[in-house]
Design a protein around this motif. Structure first.
Motif: not given
Length: 136
Positions: A92-93, A96-98, A100-101, A104-105, A107-108
């Motif tokens: 898992k990344n 983080r919640e799977r 995630e759009s 969102q990825k 922007n992070r």
């Protein structure tokens, strides 16, 4: 026996260079195993994997019009097919919640990149004498 693309053959390493190894094939023909075709992982020094005189199984990956034969050791190995179930989709990344759009990825990623760049600039400017450093 003619040498055809896709066939697996036994051969003997006759020479090693910094870019690959020459392998003598049946019928006295010679082919080249490029360094990128020696192993599944990165090969920095081919001498750590092969020596002159080694018997190897190779797969013919191409035969040029000029008679040059391209070989692969890693593709000659029989690998079991990889089957994945949804629960085995990999790590898992960072927990983080799977769901995630993409936005969102992105922007992070941008925020992390800007933070790293600012930190890098801060540390290099103080060492080089830039911005705010005393001038002699």
């Amino acid at each position: 026996m003619s040498i055809e693309v896709g066939s697996k053959l036994q051969g003997k390493v006759t020479g090693i260079t910094n870019f690959g190894a020459f392998v003598e094939l049946p019928e006295g023909k010679t082919g080249l195993v490029h360094i990128s075709e020696v192993a599944d992982n990165y090969v920095k020094d081919i001498n750590e994997h092969l020596t002159v005189g080694d018997e190897v199984t190779v797969k013919v990956i191409n035969v040029g019009d000029d008679g040059k034969i391209g070989l692969s050791i890693k593709k000659a190995k029989d690998k079991p097919p990889v089957t994945r179930r949804p629960s085995q989709s990999g790590p898992k990344n960072n927990n983080r919640e799977r769901g995630e759009s993409f936005e969102q990825k992105m922007n992070r990623f941008l925020k992390d990149s800007e933070d790293r760049l600012a930190s890098l600039k801060k540390h290099t400017e103080s060492k080089r004498g830039g911005k705010g450093a005393r001038k002699g």
